[in-house]
Design an enzyme around this catalytic site. Sequence first.
Site, mmCIF file in Angstrom:
data_model
loop_
_atom_site.group_PDB
_atom_site.id
_atom_site.type_symbol
_atom_site.label_atom_id
_atom_site.label_comp_id
_atom_site.label_asym_id
_atom_site.label_seq_id
_atom_site.Cartn_x
_atom_site.Cartn_y
_atom_site.Cartn_z
ATOM 1 N N HIS A 77 -1.297 1.490 -2.864
ATOM 2 C CA HIS A 77 -1.356 1.568 -1.405
ATOM 3 C C HIS A 77 -2.259 0.484 -0.847
ATOM 4 O O HIS A 77 -3.282 0.130 -1.437
ATOM 5 C CB HIS A 77 -1.847 2.952 -0.952
ATOM 6 C CG HIS A 77 -3.219 3.327 -1.434
ATOM 7 N ND1 HIS A 77 -4.365 3.045 -0.714
ATOM 8 C CD2 HIS A 77 -3.641 3.983 -2.547
ATOM 9 C CE1 HIS A 77 -5.426 3.510 -1.373
ATOM 10 N NE2 HIS A 77 -5.015 4.082 -2.491
ATOM 11 N N ASP A 79 -3.404 0.742 2.398
ATOM 12 C CA ASP A 79 -4.289 1.322 3.408
ATOM 13 C C ASP A 79 -5.615 1.749 2.794
ATOM 14 O O ASP A 79 -5.708 2.040 1.593
ATOM 15 C CB ASP A 79 -3.622 2.503 4.116
ATOM 16 C CG ASP A 79 -3.238 3.643 3.177
ATOM 17 O OD1 ASP A 79 -2.808 3.359 2.041
ATOM 18 O OD2 ASP A 79 -3.358 4.819 3.586
ATOM 19 N N GLU A 144 -1.220 6.324 2.041
ATOM 20 C CA GLU A 144 -1.718 7.164 0.952
ATOM 21 C C GLU A 144 -3.000 7.873 1.354
ATOM 22 O O GLU A 144 -3.222 9.030 1.010
ATOM 23 C CB GLU A 144 -1.963 6.326 -0.304
ATOM 24 C CG GLU A 144 -2.143 7.149 -1.580
ATOM 25 C CD GLU A 144 -3.568 7.632 -1.827
ATOM 26 O OE1 GLU A 144 -3.766 8.540 -2.645
ATOM 27 O OE2 GLU A 144 -4.510 7.101 -1.183
ATOM 28 N N GLU A 145 -3.849 7.172 2.106
ATOM 29 C CA GLU A 145 -5.137 7.738 2.499
ATOM 30 C C GLU A 145 -5.020 8.656 3.711
ATOM 31 O O GLU A 145 -5.970 9.359 4.040
ATOM 32 C CB GLU A 145 -6.132 6.614 2.815
ATOM 33 C CG GLU A 145 -6.441 5.690 1.647
ATOM 34 C CD GLU A 145 -7.276 6.351 0.561
ATOM 35 O OE1 GLU A 145 -7.469 7.592 0.618
ATOM 36 O OE2 GLU A 145 -7.728 5.634 -0.337
#
Length: 386
Positions: A77, A79, A144-145
């Site tokens: 990811h 992010d 993802e976060e």
Amino acid sequence: MSPLSSSLPSILSPTLELTCELIRRESVTPEDAGCQQLMIDRLKAIGFQITHLPYGDVENFWAIHGETGPTLCLAGHTDVVPTGDTHNWQHPPFEPTIEGDLIYGRGAADMKGSLAAMITAVENFVSDHPDHSGRIAFLITSDEEGVAVNGTVKVVEWLLERNEIPEWCLVGEPSSTKTVGDVIKNGRRGSLGGELIVKGIQGHVAYPQLADNPIHNIAPALTELSTEHWDQGNEFFPATSFQISNIQSGTGATNVIPGEANVLFNFRFSTEVTDQELKTRTEAILNKHKLNYQLTWNLSGVPFLTAEGALVEATIESIHEVTGTKTQLSTAGGTSDGRFIAPHGCQVIELGPVNATIHKVDECASITDIDGLSEIYQKIMEKLFT
């Protein structure tokens, strides 16, 4: 490419230089801030076919190299989590800074260092083996976060429709404890959350016979839930845990019996029990205490395990050859995007930098580890495809 910061040495390894370029991009979830295009440009240059897969405000892409045979997917990811008050940082979060063997910046460990290592590993591997067997893929998201509803899970749905689920998946999450590769994640526990609302009757504390206190009513049930023995775990997973994360009730006044109580809780569960079994047992306890309640469940992911196989073997051998470390297999920690891929028959492991500073101020990673990670990733490909 933007000019290097004065806080960086004049000569950087290709992996470290790309790490710096990624850190400079303020990709606070779900923003990508150009990280994926930077990666895509590098992958296109060595022959990868790119499919952009945006969903909502989330950027995703799938990239593939090779024609036939088993597929190794490199997943990650772009992010990062918010920085919080930047005045608390000794090093600017989006200006990479090197001190000794450490590179500082948001995402250095989670997981822009891993992304850079994946890119340079693939560049070196394809250069050395342009006609390699099998296929190498990238599955990259900017979600993802955050809530993780328009990221990897959507790409996996797209792959399922095309019958393209990879045989192997290497996720670049920061798995290591003290030095790169000392721990790899070969599984994760499941995560099941509950939002419980217990109804009572609001009233004056001086007249409890005219009210029904939901806090008093729920307390024995919460005690039973928190002391329940859910399972014993197994050789790969610890026993399932139940934790209360939030309790809210009342008006703020000392003389008012509240009308309802709200409880948030979470199970982290092993492969010894299913989410449905946990739901059934929880509701049986609540019903036994004759509560007037509403319960909403949220299954974030089921447990997955890659106990053995070609990917685990190749990873263990590669780590030892590069670092001399005898790695430890672990299923500890939170959830990852591996939970969306593993249920479809894919062998999944997680290997990335040391996780000691992730989500903290002054996040950092070892330069030696990031460069070593690129070598490890390349060796894994060589063992699987040559």
